[in-house]
Design a protein around this motif. Structure first.
Motif, PDB file in Angstrom:
ATOM      1  N   ASP A 122      -4.663   5.290  -4.369  1.00 53.96           N
ATOM      2  CA  ASP A 122      -5.358   4.420  -4.826  1.00 53.96           C
ATOM      3  C   ASP A 122      -5.886   3.315  -3.545  1.00 53.96           C
ATOM      4  N   ASP A 123      -4.994   3.189  -2.618  1.00 58.55           N
ATOM      5  CA  ASP A 123      -5.395   2.234  -1.581  1.00 58.55           C
ATOM      6  C   ASP A 123      -6.419   2.915  -0.623  1.00 58.55           C
TER       7      ASP A 123
ATOM      8  N   THR B 146       5.573   7.482   1.304  1.00 57.19           N
ATOM      9  CA  THR B 146       4.426   8.006   0.712  1.00 57.19           C
ATOM     10  C   THR B 146       3.171   6.851   0.373  1.00 57.19           C
TER      11      THR B 146
ATOM     12  N   ASN C 115      12.427   2.641  -4.927  1.00 62.43           N
ATOM     13  CA  ASN C 115      12.110   2.753  -6.373  1.00 62.43           C
ATOM     14  C   ASN C 115      13.361   3.180  -7.008  1.00 62.43           C
TER      15      ASN C 115
ATOM     16  N   THR D 225       4.634  12.617  -6.837  1.00 58.95           N
ATOM     17  CA  THR D 225       6.104  11.976  -6.369  1.00 58.95           C
ATOM     18  C   THR D 225       7.107  12.726  -7.754  1.00 58.95           C
TER      19      THR D 225
ATOM     20  N   VAL E 203       0.217  10.806  -4.282  1.00 63.32           N
ATOM     21  CA  VAL E 203       0.400  10.149  -3.049  1.00 63.32           C
ATOM     22  C   VAL E 203       0.168  11.189  -1.979  1.00 63.32           C
TER      23      VAL E 203
ATOM     24  N   LYS F  49       0.136   5.153  -1.309  1.00 61.54           N
ATOM     25  CA  LYS F  49      -0.643   5.247  -2.642  1.00 61.54           C
ATOM     26  C   LYS F  49      -2.256   5.723  -2.195  1.00 61.54           C
TER      27      LYS F  49
ATOM     28  N   ASN G 111       3.535   9.746  -9.448  1.00 56.28           N
ATOM     29  CA  ASN G 111       2.247   9.220  -8.771  1.00 56.28           C
ATOM     30  C   ASN G 111       1.601  10.142  -7.674  1.00 56.28           C
TER      31      ASN G 111
ATOM     32  N   ASN H 163       0.859  -1.288  -0.118  1.00 56.47           N
ATOM     33  CA  ASN H 163      -0.055  -0.065   0.212  1.00 56.47           C
ATOM     34  C   ASN H 163       0.974   1.082   0.007  1.00 56.47           C
ATOM     35  N   TYR H 164       2.137   1.117   0.257  1.00 56.81           N
ATOM     36  CA  TYR H 164       3.011   2.169   0.159  1.00 56.81           C
ATOM     37  C   TYR H 164       3.690   2.395  -1.331  1.00 56.81           C
ATOM     38  N   ASN H 165       3.709   3.320  -1.767  1.00 53.51           N
ATOM     39  CA  ASN H 165       4.498   3.978  -3.002  1.00 53.51           C
ATOM     40  C   ASN H 165       5.693   3.851  -3.090  1.00 53.51           C
ATOM     41  N   ASN H 166       6.511   4.480  -1.855  1.00 48.94           N
ATOM     42  CA  ASN H 166       7.982   4.337  -1.808  1.00 48.94           C
ATOM     43  C   ASN H 166       8.167   4.872  -0.423  1.00 48.94           C
TER      44      ASN H 166
END
Length: 566
Positions: free
Chosen positions: A180-181, A176, A117, A147, A155, A178, A153, A99-102
């Motif tokens: 979407d989550d 960060t 990433n 980001t 975030v 997401k 993205n 669920n985390y982007n980065n």
């Protein structure tokens, strides 16, 4: 007689029937409105519970993120600011927490050192979460961002300081989440149709909106200004009814999410339920009850009409026809309705009795009027009655008609005088009423009529006329002969006074000399007789000689008769 109008009675009967149904209608409306109120209260309670559960879930996510970042900040590879080892560690954590982007490590200047990433050179010094973590030296919550590390993205960011053994900041860990989550988390919730849940950051930027509405409620854009103003100015969770960004009217609820009770909110969670959906069941019951009430009202009108026509309207219609005959002067007419003991029968009997009384009173009135007219016409005086406001002549006797014609209905000052452009300046109206505007005493005066040149002695008084208004009654007696005699007498008196004014008289004792005939005045002086009389009268003297004196004084010039000799 509008009160006997058939159509009016029908309308009033219908109105009474409708009024009889009003209490039931009021009860139905009250019940329906009460049901609506209960539905709204229930919806408000449910939507507040939903926003509260969402706020608790967000606090759990924030707490979990804080724990992850605080644990990472203590690891040796992070303390050593090891780029490769830290990046590897971040990738492992991301695999376990999709669920985390980065997760990113930056130095005190904001330059990116490590990232879960792949990244190129980037600087995050301007980010809110980086600045505040470095300044406060504690866990902070950021805001909506796009980001710069890895793919772009949308975030939501968090920050945690990396401190050395002396407590100095040597870097900042960022995580960060997401966006979407957020939606995936709430997708499992069963919301009523056209309802929504949403999350905004501390600036009102939309982080989540479920179900997604990219056209009207896009992620990364501010929410509706009025809604944001309500929430941002509130210190406690709130609820209100309004229109959302998609134009739908809803019951809205919001709750603030804070790190500590004294902090400013870093998130706002929202929920909305369509007002129409909430009220639909109550409205359906209300409409059903109103339709039922309408049916009952129509049925009552029909029944009241059928019964009322036979028992009320038809008998009244018969009485209406009877009153029309009375008004046309046919007082001998009688109703063909069978007289009963009910109210209609009593009313019919009253109409018959009224016709008989009117017939008797009309005969009496005609007799009285004839006697009154005979009495007024037998008077030599002028008698008329005029309205005190409009000056309209209401009554005249024969004397008025003989002198001025039939002036009934005309204006008195226009017909009884000539050359008048308004009410006579000597109109006596103001003298005939008392201080309360009621009839007072009589006013007696004299005047000369400008049409006939006759003099009249007038007796004016205010009386109450047949219709209740106050009018002026004027009785005028011809006094022309008396006025003429008075004028002649006054002329003769004036002539005598003028003659007397020209005459001077001598009176009292006059001291006169026995020899020379001189007269002594009041001052003791002696005056010739002609001088004294000239001063005390209008007499003038001319001198001559009488015959006796002529013989004595001039015997040679006169004869024995005292005449001059030729």
């Amino acid at each position: 007689m509008n009160f006997l109008n058939l159509e009016s009675i029908s309308k009033k009967l219908a109105l009474l029937t409708l009024l009889a149904t009003l209490p039931a209608l009021a009860i139905l409306l009250y019940s329906g409105l009460e049901e609506r109120r209960k539905s709204i209260d229930t919806a408000k309670r449910d939507v507040l519970m939903l926003t509260h559960s969402m706020a608790m879930a967000q606090k759990e996510i924030t707490s979990s993120t804080r724990q992850i970042l605080s644990t990472l900040s203590l690891l040796p590879v992070i303390q050593l600011m090891d780029q490769q080892a830290s990046s590897n560690l971040f990738r492992a954590v991301l695999e376990q927490n999709p669920n985390y982007n980065n997760i990113v490590l930056v130095d005190v200047n904001g330059d990116v050192i490590a990232s879960g990433n792949p990244f190129f050179v980037a600087n995050l010094a301007d980010r809110k979460h980086v600045r505040e973590a470095r300044a406060k030296k504690e866990f902070v919550v950021g805001e909506y961002i796009v980001t710069r590390v890895g793919p772009s993205n949308q975030v939501f960011a968090f920050g945690y300081p990396v401190l050395d053994i002396e407590g100095r900041v040597k870097g900042v860990l960022t995580a960060t989440l997401k966006l979407d989550d957020f939606s995936r988390f709430y997708a499992v919730s069963k919301l009523p149709e056209q309802s929504f849940v949403a999350i905004t950051d501390h600036q009102g930027i939309r982080l989540c909106y479920y179900p997604p509405q990219g056209t009207t409620n896009p992620i990364g854009e501010p929410i509706r200004g009025k809604s944001w103003a309500r929430a941002s100015n509130a210190h406690e969770p709130g609820i209100f009814m309004g229109t959302g960004s998609d134009g739908r009217r809803r019951i809205f609820a919001f709750e603030q999410v804070r790190l500590t009770p004294d902090d400013n909110p870093y998130l706002y969670v929202w929920a909305g339920i369509p007002e129409a959906k909430v009220l639909a069941p109550a409205n359906a019951v209300l409409i059903r009850n109103l339709l039922l009430m309408l049916f009952v009202a129509v049925l009552s009108l029909v029944i009241s009409w059928l019964i009322g026509k036979k028992t009320l309207i038809s008998p009244i219609q018969n009485l209406v026809a009877l009153t029309r005959k009375f008004s046309n002067g046919d007082l001998d007419a009688r109703s063909n309705l069978a007289v009963t003991s009910g109210e209609i029968g009593t009313l019919t009997q009253a109409f018959h009795a009224m016709a008989e009384a009117l017939t008797a009173s009309q005969k009496t009135l005609c007799d009285s009027e004839a006697r009154f007219r005979l009495l007024m016409d037998s008077l030599d005086a002028i008698v008329y009655v005029a309205d005190m406001d409009t000056y309209e002549v209401l009554f005249i006797n024969r004397s008025v008609k003989n002198k001025f014609g039939d002036i009934t209905g005309k204006i008195c000052w226009q017909t009884l005088q000539k050359g008048q452009s308004g009410p006579c300046p000597f109109c006596t109206n103001q003298y005939l009423l008392d201080g309360e505007g009621k009839p007072g005493g009589a006013y007696i005066w004299e005047m000369q009529n400008s049409i006939t040149d006759q003099w009249f002695h007038l007796n004016d008084r205010a009386i109450e006329w047949l219709d209740g208004r106050i009018v002026r009654l004027e009785v005028a007696t011809d006094i022309t002969h008396r006025k003429t005699a008075e004028e002649e007498r006054e002329g003769l008196i004036a002539q005598l006074e003028e003659a007397l004014g020209k005459i001077k008289t001598l009176s009292g004792f006059l001291p006169i000399c026995a020899s020379c005939k001189m007269i002594r005045d009041d001052k003791g002086y002696w005056n010739q007789i002609e001088s004294y009389i000239g001063e005390h009268s209008d007499a003038e003297f001319s001198h001559s000689i009488c015959p006796d004196c002529a013989k004595k004084l001039y015997p040679d010039l006169v004869d024995d008769d005292g005449n001059l000799k030729h």
